[in-house]
Design a protein around this motif. Structure first.
Motif, PDB file in Angstrom:
ATOM      1  N   VAL A 120       0.848  -1.198   0.000  1.00 29.85           N
ATOM      2  CA  VAL A 120       0.000   0.000   0.000  1.00 29.85           C
ATOM      3  C   VAL A 120       0.880   1.241   0.000  1.00 29.85           C
ATOM      4  CG1 VAL A 120      -1.827   1.243   1.223  1.00 29.85           C
ATOM      5  CG2 VAL A 120      -1.702  -1.254   1.378  1.00 29.85           C
ATOM      6  N   ARG A 121       0.607   2.160  -0.910  1.00 27.68           N
ATOM      7  CA  ARG A 121       1.307   3.433  -0.952  1.00 27.68           C
ATOM      8  C   ARG A 121       1.043   4.216   0.333  1.00 27.68           C
ATOM      9  NH1 ARG A 121      -0.617   7.645  -5.660  1.00 27.68           N
ATOM     10  NH2 ARG A 121       0.182   9.581  -4.739  1.00 27.68           N
ATOM     11  N   VAL A 122       2.083   4.832   0.873  1.00 26.47           N
ATOM     12  CA  VAL A 122       1.911   5.718   2.031  1.00 26.47           C
ATOM     13  C   VAL A 122       2.507   7.079   1.680  1.00 26.47           C
ATOM     14  CG1 VAL A 122       1.776   3.946   3.828  1.00 26.47           C
ATOM     15  CG2 VAL A 122       4.014   4.742   3.069  1.00 26.47           C
ATOM     16  N   THR A 123       1.802   8.159   2.035  1.00 27.18           N
ATOM     17  CA  THR A 123       2.176   9.505   1.610  1.00 27.18           C
ATOM     18  C   THR A 123       2.168  10.449   2.810  1.00 27.18           C
ATOM     19  OG1 THR A 123       1.052   9.068  -0.493  1.00 27.18           O
ATOM     20  CG2 THR A 123       1.598  11.379   0.008  1.00 27.18           C
ATOM     21  N   ARG A 124       3.266  11.206   2.959  1.00 23.80           N
ATOM     22  CA  ARG A 124       3.295  12.222   4.014  1.00 23.80           C
ATOM     23  C   ARG A 124       2.564  13.462   3.533  1.00 23.80           C
ATOM     24  NH1 ARG A 124       8.146  14.449   4.928  1.00 23.80           N
ATOM     25  NH2 ARG A 124       9.276  13.081   3.496  1.00 23.80           N
ATOM     26  N   VAL A 125       1.627  13.972   4.329  1.00 25.09           N
ATOM     27  CA  VAL A 125       0.802  15.100   3.878  1.00 25.09           C
ATOM     28  C   VAL A 125       0.841  16.292   4.829  1.00 25.09           C
ATOM     29  CG1 VAL A 125      -0.750  13.551   2.639  1.00 25.09           C
ATOM     30  CG2 VAL A 125      -1.314  14.245   4.988  1.00 25.09           C
ATOM     31  N   GLY A 126       1.498  16.166   5.989  1.00 22.03           N
ATOM     32  CA  GLY A 126       1.486  17.302   6.899  1.00 22.03           C
ATOM     33  C   GLY A 126       2.195  17.000   8.194  1.00 22.03           C
ATOM     34  N   THR A 127       1.990  17.881   9.174  1.00 20.02           N
ATOM     35  CA  THR A 127       2.732  17.834  10.433  1.00 20.02           C
ATOM     36  C   THR A 127       1.803  18.148  11.601  1.00 20.02           C
ATOM     37  OG1 THR A 127       4.664  18.673   9.247  1.00 20.02           O
ATOM     38  CG2 THR A 127       4.741  18.785  11.647  1.00 20.02           C
ATOM     39  N   ILE A 128       1.978  17.414  12.677  1.00 23.16           N
ATOM     40  CA  ILE A 128       1.282  17.706  13.937  1.00 23.16           C
ATOM     41  C   ILE A 128       2.056  18.805  14.663  1.00 23.16           C
ATOM     42  CG2 ILE A 128       0.679  16.768  16.220  1.00 23.16           C
ATOM     43  CD1 ILE A 128      -1.124  15.637  14.079  1.00 23.16           C
ATOM     44  N   THR A 129       1.307  19.787  15.197  1.00 26.74           N
ATOM     45  CA  THR A 129       1.943  20.885  15.929  1.00 26.74           C
ATOM     46  C   THR A 129       1.234  21.065  17.265  1.00 26.74           C
ATOM     47  OG1 THR A 129       0.485  22.477  14.826  1.00 26.74           O
ATOM     48  CG2 THR A 129       2.635  22.115  13.823  1.00 26.74           C
ATOM     49  N   ALA A 130       1.937  21.699  18.202  1.00 25.89           N
ATOM     50  CA  ALA A 130       1.331  21.938  19.512  1.00 25.89           C
ATOM     51  C   ALA A 130       0.110  22.842  19.356  1.00 25.89           C
ATOM     52  CB  ALA A 130       2.352  22.563  20.455  1.00 25.89           C
ATOM     53  N   PHE A 131      -0.881  22.622  20.188  1.00 18.28           N
ATOM     54  CA  PHE A 131      -2.103  23.416  20.126  1.00 18.28           C
ATOM     55  C   PHE A 131      -1.951  24.626  21.035  1.00 18.28           C
ATOM     56  CE2 PHE A 131      -6.511  24.133  21.797  1.00 18.28           C
ATOM     57  CZ  PHE A 131      -7.028  24.662  20.632  1.00 18.28           C
ATOM     58  N   ASN A 132      -2.190  25.813  20.477  1.00 24.32           N
ATOM     59  CA  ASN A 132      -2.096  27.050  21.246  1.00 24.32           C
ATOM     60  C   ASN A 132      -3.508  27.468  21.650  1.00 24.32           C
ATOM     61  OD1 ASN A 132      -1.957  29.739  22.099  1.00 24.32           O
ATOM     62  ND2 ASN A 132      -0.135  30.127  20.825  1.00 24.32           N
ATOM     63  N   ALA A 133      -3.878  27.101  22.863  1.00 25.52           N
ATOM     64  CA  ALA A 133      -5.248  27.327  23.322  1.00 25.52           C
ATOM     65  C   ALA A 133      -5.586  28.808  23.344  1.00 25.52           C
ATOM     66  CB  ALA A 133      -5.442  26.708  24.713  1.00 25.52           C
ATOM     67  N   GLU A 134      -4.587  29.643  23.675  1.00 23.92           N
ATOM     68  CA  GLU A 134      -4.838  31.080  23.781  1.00 23.92           C
ATOM     69  C   GLU A 134      -5.137  31.684  22.405  1.00 23.92           C
ATOM     70  OE1 GLU A 134      -2.557  34.891  25.789  1.00 23.92           O
ATOM     71  OE2 GLU A 134      -1.862  32.857  26.213  1.00 23.92           O
ATOM     72  N   ALA A 135      -4.291  31.338  21.418  1.00 25.86           N
ATOM     73  CA  ALA A 135      -4.516  31.845  20.063  1.00 25.86           C
ATOM     74  C   ALA A 135      -5.852  31.348  19.522  1.00 25.86           C
ATOM     75  CB  ALA A 135      -3.377  31.397  19.136  1.00 25.86           C
ATOM     76  N   HIS A 136      -6.188  30.132  19.892  1.00 29.17           N
ATOM     77  CA  HIS A 136      -7.456  29.534  19.445  1.00 29.17           C
ATOM     78  C   HIS A 136      -8.631  30.313  20.027  1.00 29.17           C
ATOM     79  CE1 HIS A 136      -9.867  26.249  17.876  1.00 29.17           C
ATOM     80  NE2 HIS A 136     -10.491  26.152  19.027  1.00 29.17           N
ATOM     81  N   ALA A 137      -8.536  30.615  21.315  1.00 32.39           N
ATOM     82  CA  ALA A 137      -9.644  31.296  21.994  1.00 32.39           C
ATOM     83  C   ALA A 137      -9.735  32.769  21.577  1.00 32.39           C
ATOM     84  CB  ALA A 137      -9.471  31.190  23.510  1.00 32.39           C
ATOM     85  N   ASN A 138      -8.587  33.449  21.482  1.00 29.35           N
ATOM     86  CA  ASN A 138      -8.600  34.893  21.242  1.00 29.35           C
ATOM     87  C   ASN A 138      -8.736  35.258  19.770  1.00 29.35           C
ATOM     88  OD1 ASN A 138      -8.269  35.180  23.946  1.00 29.35           O
ATOM     89  ND2 ASN A 138      -6.038  35.532  23.835  1.00 29.35           N
ATOM     90  N   ALA A 139      -8.065  34.502  18.912  1.00 27.09           N
ATOM     91  CA  ALA A 139      -8.011  34.912  17.509  1.00 27.09           C
ATOM     92  C   ALA A 139      -8.715  33.928  16.586  1.00 27.09           C
ATOM     93  CB  ALA A 139      -6.548  35.078  17.086  1.00 27.09           C
ATOM     94  N   GLY A 140      -9.368  32.924  17.175  1.00 25.13           N
ATOM     95  CA  GLY A 140     -10.085  31.949  16.336  1.00 25.13           C
ATOM     96  C   GLY A 140      -9.150  31.134  15.467  1.00 25.13           C
ATOM     97  N   ALA A 141      -7.883  30.992  15.923  1.00 28.75           N
ATOM     98  CA  ALA A 141      -6.920  30.199  15.143  1.00 28.75           C
ATOM     99  C   ALA A 141      -7.442  28.772  14.998  1.00 28.75           C
ATOM    100  CB  ALA A 141      -5.564  30.211  15.840  1.00 28.75           C
ATOM    101  N   ALA A 142      -7.338  28.256  13.773  1.00 24.04           N
ATOM    102  CA  ALA A 142      -7.888  26.932  13.503  1.00 24.04           C
ATOM    103  C   ALA A 142      -6.946  25.850  14.013  1.00 24.04           C
ATOM    104  CB  ALA A 142      -8.107  26.752  12.001  1.00 24.04           C
ATOM    105  N   ARG A 143      -7.519  24.751  14.484  1.00 20.36           N
ATOM    106  CA  ARG A 143      -6.709  23.591  14.846  1.00 20.36           C
ATOM    107  C   ARG A 143      -6.052  22.990  13.611  1.00 20.36           C
ATOM    108  NH1 ARG A 143      -6.660  20.726  19.677  1.00 20.36           N
ATOM    109  NH2 ARG A 143      -8.431  21.222  21.013  1.00 20.36           N
ATOM    110  N   LEU A 144      -6.809  22.998  12.517  1.00 26.14           N
ATOM    111  CA  LEU A 144      -6.344  22.348  11.291  1.00 26.14           C
ATOM    112  C   LEU A 144      -6.130  23.423  10.228  1.00 26.14           C
ATOM    113  CD1 LEU A 144      -5.768  20.034   9.379  1.00 26.14           C
ATOM    114  CD2 LEU A 144      -8.220  19.548   9.282  1.00 26.14           C
TER     115      LEU A 144
END
Lengths: 331, 331
Positions: B285-309
């Motif tokens: 089965v072909r396997v393909t790298r498509v992205g990276t996991i990064t730490a979640f910034n709860a503050e940026a998420h809450a204040n600026a609506g930064a997307a998780r994805l």
């Protein structure tokens, strides 16, 4: 409007008892589950369809109870102790009041039985409920259908026929006053899985099953799988005082061929009678001897059409009542 | 006419492989099952409803395959090895040709996967299929959704979007010539559960799930349960040559938000790249790298609506495609 995931979360993740039963539970691709050391898992699945197993508009709380109860009854019939269950449900629409009541009824029984919701699936569709249930059981003492032996007593737990009495009244097969219908309907809507009795019978009784489609049809499963015959006293079948007040032909139909009873039918050697009575007393469930397992005579069966299951009246005379099991495709 | 019991016997007891997997199988109140010593059981349940998960009149053989395949895919996503399954089905009527084809498709995959039918239920009702599947897995290396870590690569197996391409054509969302539709439809009707890959990833990858509702929605489950964020390159998502010939907006919709793919999405540390490639090669089965996991910034998420994805194009620039997951209640 709730989407599918928040719906599952809100109504089916309220109780955190699932963590006690499973290593990993609701919310991953799979739940992870192992039997208690020394035991194996007993697994059963049942699907309930609106208009078939329950009336459209059925009380949601009672339906939540019954959806799990009919599955727990299969565990009881193996002598297994409940551990966990999964729930897949198709709903025609998201009705929060319905979901609240349904999950209340489901969880009330699940918590009483020590059975944790560990996974599931929710989709849109005609109202359909599918539970798969898991219990711990000792593989050597599990109550199988193929274990009946020549000379065994045949026993029934509780009473038979009230659910069929209610169904017949609701279908206008016979009249029933409102008070009696109310009582009979409780038996139909709120069956009590005989878990304590089933667990107490493991290692004492030989064969067992739960009566979901009527004694006449269900007992045949034990007889065929054990390659045995039986004589059963129609007049000895246990019935409620409510059913005992109905005409004799209705009593016979309801006790011998009524579906939805969820009582246990089991066989045990004659020398276990005291232990069976004791198991019933400890479980708080009446147990009644109704007949005897006999060797199967294949030659008489083939040549003379001798029945595997012979019904008798109270004086031991064979009778041939007009009975039939409850078949989900033919009734 | 067949009654319920002879129906079950005829079509779902043909193959005797069930005795290898279970201590006690079809025909008793419960099946008896235990994990292989040292393992635990991975358990998943999925319900398929006509008109929702498959079209009315769908090819019965393909449906038999898909009914089991979508469940096996959940085992693959845990890194589990298939053992057994139960099948509950509601049928509007007994159609022997349909049953023969359905059970052929089901058993062909079941035998190939080493997964035995150990119990079930059959009833009359709108066509509905509910499988509960069981696999062996090591509890310590099972691929959970909550195990993604900061810096992990995000990988996808196979290609994404062909099933959505077929669905869109069948719904007249876009045109597709008959030859292309035929190929895309095979992807929709005959998904291949990534069992060998999933088993090879156990102990190597961190988090995993199977993509059933579209990558956009499904990856969010990993991110939320792992409390992480992610950057995913929209243009890197693997797609078939067939899909690569379609307009760019259709390619993005189908790869990033198409349902019914049943490919694996998994995360793994950067130093595991060679082992991941090797696992893919061994599984074919072909396997393909498509992205990276990064730490979640709860503050940026809450204040600026930064997307998780965060989606990016091939040059790493954030893009905001009009995507949504496949929700069984809202689409």
């Amino acid at each position: 409007m709730l989407n599918e995931f928040s719906l599952i979360r809100r109504y089916f993740s309220r109780h955190k008892n699932s963590s006690d039963a499973a290593i990993l539970s609701v919310g991953d691709d799979c739940a992870l589950l192992a039997p208690t050391p020394g035991k194996v898992l007993a697994v059963s699945t049942d699907m309930l369809v609106e208009g078939r197993h329950f009336f459209a508009g059925a009380d949601a709380r009672a339906l939540g109870h019954k959806t799990l109860a009919v599955n727990l009854s299969d565990l009881a019939a193996m002598g297994a102790t409940p551990r966990a269950f999964t729930l897949a449900l198709a709903l025609p629409a998201i009705d929060e009041a319905w979901l609240a009541d349904f999950s209340d009824g489901l969880y009330a029984l699940a918590e009483r039985a020590g059975c944790a919701l560990i996974g599931g699936d929710t989709t849109k569709g005609p109202l359909t409920l599918c539970v798969t249930v898991f219990g711990d059981v000792d593989a050597h003492t599990a109550l199988r259908r193929d274990a009946a032996r020549d000379g065994d007593d045949i026993w029934i737990s509780g009473t038979l026929g009230d659910a069929r009495l209610a169904l017949g009244a609701l279908r206008d097969e016979w009249p029933l006053d409102a008070h009696a219908l109310d009582a009979a309907r409780r038996a139909m809507d709120q069956p009590e899985p005989r878990l304590a009795l089933g667990a107490a019978l493991a290692g004492v009784a030989h064969a067992a099953l739960d009566i979901s489609d009527g004694l006449a049809g269900d007992l045949m499963h034990i007889l065929e799988r054990s390659d045995m015959s039986a004589r059963v006293d129609l007049d000895a079948l246990p019935r409620s005082t409510l059913l005992a007040r109905q005409p004799a032909d209705i009593q016979r139909l309801c006790t011998a061929a009524g579906g939805d009873d969820y009582e246990l039918c089991f066989t045990a050697p004659v020398d276990a009678r005291a232990r069976i009575e004791d198991a019933g007393a400890r479980a708080g469930v009446r147990v009644t001897r109704v007949g005897t397992i006999t060797a199967f005579n294949a030659e008489a069966h083939a040549n003379a059409g001798a029945a595997r299951l012979v019904w008798t009246d109270g004086r031991g005379q064979p009778v041939t009542p007009a009975l039939r099991g409850f078949d989900h495709f033919n009734d």
